[in-house]
Design a protein around this motif. Sequence first.
Motif, mmCIF file in Angstrom:
data_model
loop_
_atom_site.group_PDB
_atom_site.id
_atom_site.type_symbol
_atom_site.label_atom_id
_atom_site.label_comp_id
_atom_site.label_asym_id
_atom_site.label_seq_id
_atom_site.Cartn_x
_atom_site.Cartn_y
_atom_site.Cartn_z
ATOM 1 N N PHE A 1 36.376 -36.892 77.925
ATOM 2 C CA PHE A 1 37.372 -37.409 78.857
ATOM 3 C C PHE A 1 37.623 -38.904 78.620
ATOM 4 C CE2 PHE A 1 37.144 -33.398 80.805
ATOM 5 C CZ PHE A 1 38.144 -33.286 81.765
ATOM 6 N N ASN A 2 36.593 -39.621 78.248
ATOM 7 C CA ASN A 2 36.754 -41.043 77.944
ATOM 8 C C ASN A 2 37.741 -41.239 76.796
ATOM 9 O OD1 ASN A 2 36.026 -43.873 78.211
ATOM 10 N ND2 ASN A 2 34.784 -43.627 76.370
ATOM 11 N N TYR B 1 39.219 -43.201 88.179
ATOM 12 C CA TYR B 1 39.905 -42.902 86.921
ATOM 13 C C TYR B 1 40.818 -41.693 87.121
ATOM 14 C CZ TYR B 1 36.489 -46.079 84.956
ATOM 15 O OH TYR B 1 35.729 -47.191 84.697
ATOM 16 N N PRO B 2 42.084 -41.792 86.760
ATOM 17 C CA PRO B 2 43.068 -40.742 87.056
ATOM 18 C C PRO B 2 43.017 -39.589 86.053
ATOM 19 C CG PRO B 2 44.156 -42.560 85.948
ATOM 20 C CD PRO B 2 42.714 -42.975 86.127
ATOM 21 N N VAL B 3 41.883 -38.927 85.980
ATOM 22 C CA VAL B 3 41.757 -37.814 85.049
ATOM 23 C C VAL B 3 42.193 -36.531 85.759
ATOM 24 C CG1 VAL B 3 39.917 -38.938 83.771
ATOM 25 C CG2 VAL B 3 39.329 -37.398 85.638
ATOM 26 N N GLY B 4 42.762 -35.622 84.988
ATOM 27 C CA GLY B 4 43.240 -34.369 85.549
ATOM 28 C C GLY B 4 42.491 -33.189 84.983
ATOM 29 N N GLY B 5 43.176 -32.074 84.920
ATOM 30 C CA GLY B 5 42.552 -30.851 84.458
ATOM 31 C C GLY B 5 42.372 -30.821 82.952
ATOM 32 N N ALA B 6 41.668 -29.800 82.501
ATOM 33 C CA ALA B 6 41.421 -29.645 81.066
ATOM 34 C C ALA B 6 40.875 -28.251 80.805
ATOM 35 C CB ALA B 6 40.434 -30.694 80.572
ATOM 36 N N GLU C 1 37.408 -21.442 86.779
ATOM 37 C CA GLU C 1 38.591 -22.278 86.978
ATOM 38 C C GLU C 1 38.503 -22.986 88.324
ATOM 39 O OE1 GLU C 1 42.264 -20.261 86.240
ATOM 40 O OE2 GLU C 1 41.889 -20.264 84.068
ATOM 41 N N LEU C 2 38.667 -24.321 88.280
ATOM 42 C CA LEU C 2 38.519 -25.164 89.463
ATOM 43 C C LEU C 2 39.715 -26.091 89.581
ATOM 44 C CD1 LEU C 2 34.827 -26.186 88.666
ATOM 45 C CD2 LEU C 2 35.522 -24.477 90.367
ATOM 46 N N ASP C 3 40.015 -26.491 90.789
ATOM 47 C CA ASP C 3 41.053 -27.485 91.033
ATOM 48 C C ASP C 3 40.376 -28.845 91.103
ATOM 49 O OD1 ASP C 3 42.986 -29.232 92.103
ATOM 50 O OD2 ASP C 3 43.893 -27.658 93.321
ATOM 51 N N VAL C 4 40.732 -29.765 90.214
ATOM 52 C CA VAL C 4 40.048 -31.054 90.180
ATOM 53 C C VAL C 4 40.227 -31.828 91.487
ATOM 54 C CG1 VAL C 4 40.205 -31.242 87.663
ATOM 55 C CG2 VAL C 4 42.013 -32.230 89.099
ATOM 56 N N ARG C 5 41.271 -31.531 92.227
ATOM 57 C CA ARG C 5 41.534 -32.264 93.463
ATOM 58 C C ARG C 5 40.645 -31.823 94.612
ATOM 59 N NH1 ARG C 5 47.711 -30.634 92.648
ATOM 60 N NH2 ARG C 5 46.484 -28.770 92.164
#
Length: 377
Positions: free
Chosen positions: A134-135, A101-106, A71-75
Amino acid sequence: MRTIREDAAAGVGAGVWRAPGRVNVIGEHTDYNDGFVLPIALPHAARATVRARQDGVLSLYSEQGQGPAVELDVRTLTPGGVDGWARYPAAVVWALREAGYPVGGADVHIDSDVPTGAGLSSSAAIECVVAAAFNDLHGLGLDRPELARLAQYAENAFVGVPCGIMDQMASVCARRGAALFLDTRDLSSRHVPFDIESAGLRLLVIDTRMKHDLADGEYAKLRAACARGCGLLGLPSLRDLDPRDLPAALARLPRDLVPLVRHVVSENTRVEQAVALLDAGEPRALGPVLTAGHLSLRDDYGVSCSATDLAVDAAVEAGALGARMTGGGFGGSVLALVDTGTALTVAGAVKRAFRRAGRRIPRIFAASASAGARRIT
């Protein structure tokens, strides 16, 4: 992680994607010299079940990995900050955010049957399946070459491997029944017929089980040496050296660079020869081109090893039309072009040769040209 798979399959903004590994028919180590390559996508692929989440957490789980989900924090993703297999999907998310590109967690659940360390682009398959997912999930509108460039940037800048773009382009752009004739300078490409089965042929992949890892630095050293050769010759790329001018150019280089430059220039010529043969409907004639490529990789570029040389020699002695290593080198896999009726004979001869040499018995399977990355549910 079973709940992630079940929830993603049924949830909103979720799905399953697939991206294949690849083998390179000819053109090894010319992709980072702006040269020509001719890969096909494998039936083996990485599959990713992905569901977007809103808390900025990237939860990564692999069926083939060990331990719980990562588990990682995308920020807070940073190059060099993630170890092991998880660095590849994390790299893609980081690269997307770096590109604006404003992608977040998943939640990302990966299941791959691409052999790792075999030179079959298992890492590129993971990168490309995550990029494709993600695309689609975020409606980014990236076309296939853009996805490949992003996945390459992820591996270059985040993972730290200065690879070319062949693996990623093959993984996203390949078509079933065709090889991808790719100009790595401008990413122009053409699909060349590769239905060798109808010609009574098989392409065997011989996984020597001698693992290679491009992150160990040897790949970077070769790339740097090629760049040094370009500088001494006053060329932007070895691609720009006309084969007719090769003897004069080699005479201007220090001894250690002569074989490297000779390999890159001759390998580009072999790619064009292979494409011409496939266009002419003469796939059987590929055999000598493959073997010539291996001899150049072994003797000039110095990236073969005793295991890949043993596999090539044993396959050719047993009746293969031609054989060569594929992948980054220093281990990995070998391709052997064989008549359908001799496939079992060649495979058996290779296994016996490895057994006599006291080596692990290689994994051998037939490869067919398959389709590139896509959503499957």
